[in-house]
Design a protein around this motif. Structure first.
Motif, PDB file in Angstrom:
ATOM      1  N   GLN A  23      -7.198 -11.065  16.607  1.00 50.36           N
ATOM      2  CA  GLN A  23      -8.057 -10.506  15.735  1.00 50.36           C
ATOM      3  C   GLN A  23      -6.985  -9.684  15.170  1.00 50.36           C
ATOM      4  N   TYR A  24      -5.561  -9.096  16.362  1.00 48.89           N
ATOM      5  CA  TYR A  24      -4.926  -7.815  15.648  1.00 48.89           C
ATOM      6  C   TYR A  24      -3.933  -8.700  15.539  1.00 48.89           C
ATOM      7  N   GLU A  25      -2.687  -8.112  14.228  1.00 45.82           N
ATOM      8  CA  GLU A  25      -1.430  -8.331  14.867  1.00 45.82           C
ATOM      9  C   GLU A  25      -0.741  -7.867  15.715  1.00 45.82           C
ATOM     10  N   TYR A  26      -0.713  -6.148  16.017  1.00 45.46           N
ATOM     11  CA  TYR A  26      -0.298  -5.844  16.303  1.00 45.46           C
ATOM     12  C   TYR A  26      -0.926  -5.456  17.913  1.00 45.46           C
ATOM     13  N   TYR A  27      -0.316  -4.875  18.910  1.00 47.51           N
ATOM     14  CA  TYR A  27      -1.385  -4.321  20.085  1.00 47.51           C
ATOM     15  C   TYR A  27      -0.317  -3.422  20.805  1.00 47.51           C
ATOM     16  N   ASN A  28      -0.838  -2.800  21.473  1.00 42.83           N
ATOM     17  CA  ASN A  28       0.130  -1.143  22.165  1.00 42.83           C
ATOM     18  C   ASN A  28      -0.807  -1.757  23.773  1.00 42.83           C
ATOM     19  N   VAL A  29       1.018  -2.373  24.184  1.00 36.01           N
ATOM     20  CA  VAL A  29       0.656  -3.007  25.951  1.00 36.01           C
ATOM     21  C   VAL A  29       1.044  -2.201  26.909  1.00 36.01           C
ATOM     22  N   LYS A  30       0.063  -1.505  27.808  1.00 35.24           N
ATOM     23  CA  LYS A  30       0.366  -0.718  28.687  1.00 35.24           C
ATOM     24  C   LYS A  30       0.435  -2.165  30.231  1.00 35.24           C
ATOM     25  N   GLU A  31       0.658  -1.701  31.007  1.00 35.37           N
ATOM     26  CA  GLU A  31       0.987  -2.412  32.177  1.00 35.37           C
ATOM     27  C   GLU A  31       1.045  -1.125  33.669  1.00 35.37           C
ATOM     28  N   TYR A  32       0.166  -1.407  34.481  1.00 37.34           N
ATOM     29  CA  TYR A  32      -0.294  -0.588  35.425  1.00 37.34           C
ATOM     30  C   TYR A  32       0.604  -1.163  36.974  1.00 37.34           C
ATOM     31  N   ASP A  33       0.655  -0.330  38.025  1.00 39.18           N
ATOM     32  CA  ASP A  33       1.490  -0.831  39.322  1.00 39.18           C
ATOM     33  C   ASP A  33      -0.280  -1.642  39.899  1.00 39.18           C
ATOM     34  N   ASN A  34      -1.097  -1.782  39.247  1.00 45.47           N
ATOM     35  CA  ASN A  34      -1.904  -2.970  40.337  1.00 45.47           C
ATOM     36  C   ASN A  34      -1.651  -3.917  39.624  1.00 45.47           C
ATOM     37  N   GLY A  35      -0.875  -4.436  38.371  1.00 50.10           N
ATOM     38  CA  GLY A  35      -0.212  -5.902  37.761  1.00 50.10           C
ATOM     39  C   GLY A  35      -1.428  -6.099  36.500  1.00 50.10           C
ATOM     40  N   CYS A  36      -2.617  -4.866  36.121  1.00 49.86           N
ATOM     41  CA  CYS A  36      -3.311  -5.105  35.176  1.00 49.86           C
ATOM     42  C   CYS A  36      -2.315  -4.548  33.894  1.00 49.86           C
ATOM     43  N   TYR A  37      -3.184  -5.556  32.635  1.00 41.55           N
ATOM     44  CA  TYR A  37      -2.270  -5.258  31.662  1.00 41.55           C
ATOM     45  C   TYR A  37      -3.720  -4.795  30.944  1.00 41.55           C
ATOM     46  N   LEU A  38      -3.470  -3.153  29.799  1.00 40.65           N
ATOM     47  CA  LEU A  38      -4.446  -2.747  28.939  1.00 40.65           C
ATOM     48  C   LEU A  38      -3.681  -3.227  27.754  1.00 40.65           C
ATOM     49  N   LEU A  39      -4.532  -4.281  26.857  1.00 42.11           N
ATOM     50  CA  LEU A  39      -4.060  -4.266  24.855  1.00 42.11           C
ATOM     51  C   LEU A  39      -4.791  -3.407  24.220  1.00 42.11           C
ATOM     52  N   GLU A  40      -4.397  -2.819  23.960  1.00 44.28           N
ATOM     53  CA  GLU A  40      -5.112  -2.168  22.430  1.00 44.28           C
ATOM     54  C   GLU A  40      -4.535  -2.070  21.572  1.00 44.28           C
ATOM     55  N   PRO A  41      -5.249  -2.600  19.901  1.00 44.14           N
ATOM     56  CA  PRO A  41      -4.997  -3.594  18.728  1.00 44.14           C
ATOM     57  C   PRO A  41      -4.249  -1.700  17.947  1.00 44.14           C
ATOM     58  N   ARG A  42      -3.401  -2.124  17.477  1.00 44.17           N
ATOM     59  CA  ARG A  42      -2.322  -1.549  17.043  1.00 44.17           C
ATOM     60  C   ARG A  42      -1.980  -1.117  15.056  1.00 44.17           C
ATOM     61  N   GLU A  43      -1.875  -0.242  13.988  1.00 45.33           N
ATOM     62  CA  GLU A  43      -1.871  -0.595  13.477  1.00 45.33           C
ATOM     63  C   GLU A  43      -0.138  -0.194  12.665  1.00 45.33           C
ATOM     64  N   LEU A  44       0.412  -0.502  12.168  1.00 44.31           N
ATOM     65  CA  LEU A  44       1.927   0.025  11.884  1.00 44.31           C
ATOM     66  C   LEU A  44       2.073   1.670  12.129  1.00 44.31           C
ATOM     67  N   ALA A  45       1.100   1.547  10.997  1.00 44.56           N
ATOM     68  CA  ALA A  45       0.821   2.711   9.821  1.00 44.56           C
ATOM     69  C   ALA A  45      -0.246   3.948   9.848  1.00 44.56           C
ATOM     70  N   VAL A  46      -0.119   4.758  10.443  1.00 40.03           N
ATOM     71  CA  VAL A  46      -1.716   6.100  10.301  1.00 40.03           C
ATOM     72  C   VAL A  46      -2.102   6.177   9.468  1.00 40.03           C
ATOM     73  N   PRO A  47      -2.547   5.480   8.341  1.00 42.87           N
ATOM     74  CA  PRO A  47      -3.097   5.693   7.046  1.00 42.87           C
ATOM     75  C   PRO A  47      -3.454   7.612   6.478  1.00 42.87           C
ATOM     76  N   GLU A  48      -3.389   8.141   7.516  1.00 38.34           N
ATOM     77  CA  GLU A  48      -4.274   9.172   6.999  1.00 38.34           C
ATOM     78  C   GLU A  48      -3.322  10.263   7.074  1.00 38.34           C
ATOM     79  N   GLU A  49      -2.250   9.624   7.693  1.00 37.84           N
ATOM     80  CA  GLU A  49      -0.769  11.488   8.370  1.00 37.84           C
ATOM     81  C   GLU A  49       0.060  10.425   7.018  1.00 37.84           C
ATOM     82  N   ILE A  50       0.964  11.488   6.670  1.00 33.47           N
ATOM     83  CA  ILE A  50       2.459  12.091   5.829  1.00 33.47           C
ATOM     84  C   ILE A  50       3.162  12.643   7.044  1.00 33.47           C
TER      85      ILE A  50
END
Length: 79
Positions: A23-50
């Motif tokens: 559903q998203y083009e970009y994901y933040n990936v976290k790899e854990y030492d037990n072999g699991c991966y966690l993908l969280e959808p990301r936007e390249l820029a946070v619109p509320e922040e300058i």
């Protein structure tokens, strides 16, 4: 939490995995030492922040305007 989709995936020759119906083009990936991966959808820029750089450039532009360091007006009558 219940899984809404489950399938097996294979790593290709370049160590990539294809996400089906992502559903998203970009994901933040976290790899854990037990072999699991966690993908969280990301936007390249946070619109509320300058960024600090943008704020610094805006301050410089306002200071130039107040000091009279501005270019001549642009003629837009042709448009």
């Amino acid at each position: 939490m219940e899984a809404i989709k489950q399938y097996d995936a294979k790593v290709d020759g370049k160590n990539r995995v294809t996400l089906r119906g992502a559903q998203y083009e970009y994901y933040n990936v976290k790899e854990y030492d037990n072999g699991c991966y966690l993908l969280e959808p990301r936007e390249l820029a946070v619109p509320e922040e300058i960024s600090a750089r943008t704020l610094r450039d805006m301050d410089k532009a306002v200071n130039n305007l107040k000091a009279g360091k501005v270019p001549a007006p642009i003629d837009l009558s042709d448009f």
